[in-house]
Design an enzyme around this catalytic site. Structure first.
Site, short mmCIF file in Angstrom:
data_model
loop_
_atom_site.label_atom_id
_atom_site.label_comp_id
_atom_site.label_asym_id
_atom_site.label_seq_id
_atom_site.Cartn_x
_atom_site.Cartn_y
_atom_site.Cartn_z
N ALA A 28 46.81 -14.74 20.91
CA ALA A 28 46.40 -16.03 21.14
C ALA A 28 44.74 -16.15 20.80
CB ALA A 28 46.66 -16.66 22.12
N HIS B 230 25.59 -44.35 17.18
CA HIS B 230 26.98 -44.94 17.55
C HIS B 230 27.79 -45.62 16.54
CE1 HIS B 230 29.82 -47.09 20.39
NE2 HIS B 230 29.66 -47.91 19.60
P1 NAI Z 1 40.72 -12.03 18.56
O1 NAI Z 1 39.86 -10.94 19.05
O2 NAI Z 1 40.14 -13.28 18.46
O3 NAI Z 1 42.20 -12.34 19.31
C1 NAI Z 1 43.00 -11.31 19.78
C2 NAI Z 1 43.98 -11.72 20.64
O4 NAI Z 1 45.09 -10.75 20.80
C3 NAI Z 1 43.23 -11.72 22.18
O5 NAI Z 1 43.54 -12.98 22.69
C4 NAI Z 1 43.84 -10.45 22.68
O6 NAI Z 1 43.99 -10.79 24.32
C5 NAI Z 1 45.34 -10.39 22.13
N1 NAI Z 1 45.92 -9.23 22.28
C6 NAI Z 1 45.19 -8.03 22.04
N2 NAI Z 1 46.07 -6.98 22.27
C7 NAI Z 1 47.48 -7.49 22.37
C8 NAI Z 1 48.66 -6.91 22.65
N3 NAI Z 1 48.88 -5.88 22.66
N4 NAI Z 1 49.84 -7.97 22.96
C9 NAI Z 1 49.36 -9.22 22.85
N5 NAI Z 1 48.33 -9.91 22.53
C10 NAI Z 1 47.22 -8.82 22.52
O7 NAI Z 1 41.36 -11.36 17.16
P2 NAI Z 1 41.85 -12.07 15.66
O8 NAI Z 1 42.46 -13.27 16.36
O9 NAI Z 1 42.90 -11.11 15.36
O10 NAI Z 1 40.57 -12.25 15.08
C11 NAI Z 1 39.69 -11.01 14.55
C12 NAI Z 1 38.45 -11.46 14.24
O11 NAI Z 1 38.33 -12.26 13.21
C13 NAI Z 1 37.84 -12.03 15.42
O12 NAI Z 1 36.86 -11.29 15.97
C14 NAI Z 1 37.15 -13.44 14.84
O13 NAI Z 1 35.81 -13.33 15.32
C15 NAI Z 1 37.23 -13.34 13.37
N6 NAI Z 1 37.90 -14.60 13.08
C16 NAI Z 1 36.93 -15.75 12.89
C17 NAI Z 1 37.46 -16.88 12.74
C18 NAI Z 1 36.59 -17.89 12.88
O14 NAI Z 1 35.28 -17.62 13.21
N7 NAI Z 1 37.14 -19.29 13.14
C19 NAI Z 1 38.74 -17.06 12.10
C20 NAI Z 1 39.55 -15.96 12.33
C21 NAI Z 1 39.20 -14.74 12.55
#
Ligand code: NAI
Ligand code: FAD
Length: 465
Positions: free
Chosen positions: A180, A443
């Site tokens: 999430a 506003h």
């Molecule tokens: P994330 O680090 O945001 O979220 C990964 C989630 O997976 C965490 O909530 C974690 O607790 C959970 N997790 C880890 N291992 C797990 C397990 N074994 N079982 C269940 N849950 C588990 O990583 P995400 O969403 O993959 O994104 C990767 C990167 O890409 C991020 O660091 C983000 O900065 C970047 N990104 C940025 C965006 C933006 O700036 N809007 C959009 C998409 C990605």
């Protein structure tokens, strides 16, 4: 002999190349793919935002148009057209980078770049031709790839990463999402709006666990109302592709195994630094146990003429962080004394409403034993919010208890991605909450929530609540 060779053309690499060229340095960039722009433009920021916008239009057409007094018969999703538009946005944006390379007279080499030694890069092109180029300085900007843990290896068919989720040919009936975090909630939102059931399996006790805890708490209520289902505190053990369905096996917080079934499973548990194929050892470059290139405060590796920036080094994996580091490395190489405030890199989640934050969370301030005041203002109290029927969210400002300096701003709000810049600017100039509160805000706008939260933080005297 180039002054600077950049390896990787993502937002870190191409910006480093432009800034190097602007500073009069002879510059080359090496990219293994046929298009420039890296993860961000090809399989990240840009396509995900294109699909988020398209799916939000559909959601509004089916959910809010009627109340606005717009009657349309049975709006339908044309997924093929939605994907085609997204692909056009990608190719226009990537072409824009190619144009910028040409305009700045940056030589582009397509092929896998690898170190022969600390000044020689071999470029291996798709047709297996090899060419060596020499550079006084090298900037590594090879980015990151999706991460996964044992048991959840993506097969890229039913068990997918963000890359496949951005080009599905059908709308899943039920999409399971592991994680999430940012990707899970953004791409989960896309398919939820298009009609999929979405169930998110998260290891932590709340969604968006690295953000201020109030964000995850408030935002999960909003998403649940939209129909999201969350399995928190579930540790995924195995994901199985069973033909037309997938099964996720996870241990819940009591240690009991549960099975969750869907037709696709998006694995979004973070990303890892990517250095495969670079042959770092040939130049004697150190990396750490997470595969990141180790750099000092000047983004210099242990080999002084070799720098590394963006997702391949420590810190937030964000396009704008990579860009700032690209500019920093180029300016440092040219002899300038650049500066980046890594504490003021804003983070945004492009759901609806959007989420944005900068600076310290409440939990970090408590851990650092910094005394603070907090001011919160709900979006629903704004006239602008009622006019547009976007009443979910809040702005929270954390300020130093003694000095009133703003230490962190966290918000869930329509267009929070843009609103957060007011906070970043204020914090860059070390403004107090009272400084923000005394600025005239137009506003009716969502920015009034920032003024009101600042009033609440500085003297607990919001005007409109
Ligand atoms: P994330 O680090 O945001 O979220 C990964 C989630 O997976 C965490 O909530 C974690 O607790 C959970 N997790 C880890 N291992 C797990 C397990 N074994 N079982 C269940 N849950 C588990 O990583 P995400 O969403 O993959 O994104 C990767 C990167 O890409 C991020 O660091 C983000 O900065 C970047 N990104 C940025 C965006 C933006 O700036 N809007 C959009 C998409 C990605
Ligand atoms: P990348 O963009 O990963 O670029 C690295 C480049 O190096 C690639 O083109 C790769 O092919 C090339 N390369 C690698 N090795 C070699 C080699 N040996 N030789 C030649 N070339 C090589 N961030 C945001 O700030 N906002 C967002 O909205 C956002 N949305 C995202 C959505 C998704 C689905 C994903 C996956 C990521 C998102 N991100 C977002 C994160 C963002 O994409 C990255 O932080 C950013 O792309 C990192 O830039 P970079 O230049 O370090 O590396």
């Amino acid at each position: 002999m180039y002054d600077v060779i950049v390896i990787g053309s993502g937002p870190g690499g191409y910006v480093a190349a432009i800034r190097s060229a602007q500073l009069g340095m002879k510059t080359a960039i090496v990219e293994k793919y046929s298009t420039l722009g890296g993860t961000c433009l090809n399989v990240g920021c840009i396509p995900s935002k294109a699909l988020l916008d398209s799916s939000e239009h559909y959601h509004n057409a089916t959910h809010t148009f009627k109340t606005h007094g717009i009657d349309i018969e049975n709006p339908k999703v044309n997924l093929k057209q939605m994907m085609t538009r997204k692909d056009e946005v990608i190719s226009q944006t990537c072409d824009g980078v190619k144009y910028l390379m040409d305009k700045n007279k940056i030589e582009v080499f397509h092929g896998i770049g690898s170190f022969v030694n600390s000044t020689t890069i071999q470029v291996l092109s798709d047709d297996k031709k090899k060419k060596n180029i020499e550079g006084k300085n090298i900037i590594i900007a090879t980015g990151s790839k999706p991460n996964y843990f044992p048991g959840m290896e993506p097969d890229k068919k039913r068990i997918i990463t963000s890359t496949e989720a951005l080009k599905l040919k059908e709308i899943p009936v039920k999409m399971l999402v592991i994680g999430a975090g940012v990707i899970g909630l953004e791409l989960g939102s896309v398919y939820k709006r298009l009609g999929s059931q979405v169930e998110v399996i998260e290891f932590a006790p709340q969604i968006l666990p690295t953000m201020d805890l109030s964000i995850g708490k408030d935002f999960s209520k909003i998403l649940k109302k939209e129909g999201f289902k969350f399995h928190l505190e579930h540790r995924v053990q195995k994901v199985e592709n069973k033909g037309k369905k997938v099964i996720v096996k996870a241990l819940n917080k009591k240690g009991v195994e549960v099975e969750i079934e869907g037709d696709y499973c998006l694995v979004a548990v973070g990303r890892k630094a990517f250095t495969a194929g670079l042959h770092l050892k040939n130049a004697g470059i150190d990396s750490n146990e997470r595969g990141q290139i180790v750099v000092n405060e000047h983004l210099q590796s242990n080999v002084p003429n070799i720098y590394a920036i963006g997702d391949v080094v420590r810190g937030a994996m964000l396009a704008h962080k990579a860009e700032e580091e690209g500019v920093y490395a180029a300016e440092f190489i040219s002899g300038q004394k650049p500066h980046i405030n890594h504490n003021l890199i804003p983070g945004v989640v492009y759901t609806w409403p959007e989420i944005a934050a900068v600076g310290k969370t409440e939990q970090e301030l408590i851990a650092d034993k910094i005394e603070f005041k907090s001011g919160i203002f709900p979006i629903r109290a704004l006239g602008r919010a009622r006019a547009s029927m976007d009443t979910n969210g809040m702005v929270k400002i954390l300020a130093d208890k003694e000095t009133d300096e703003i230490l962190g701003v966290h918000m869930i709000a329509p267009r929070a991605a843009d609103l957060i810049m007011e906070a970043v600017t204020a914090m860059e100039y070390r403004a107090s909450a009272e400084d923000l509160a005394r600025i005239c805000h137009p506003h009716p706008t969502y920015t009034e929530a920032i003024k009101e939260a600042a009033l609440a933080a500085t003297e607990n005297r919001p005007l409109h609540i």
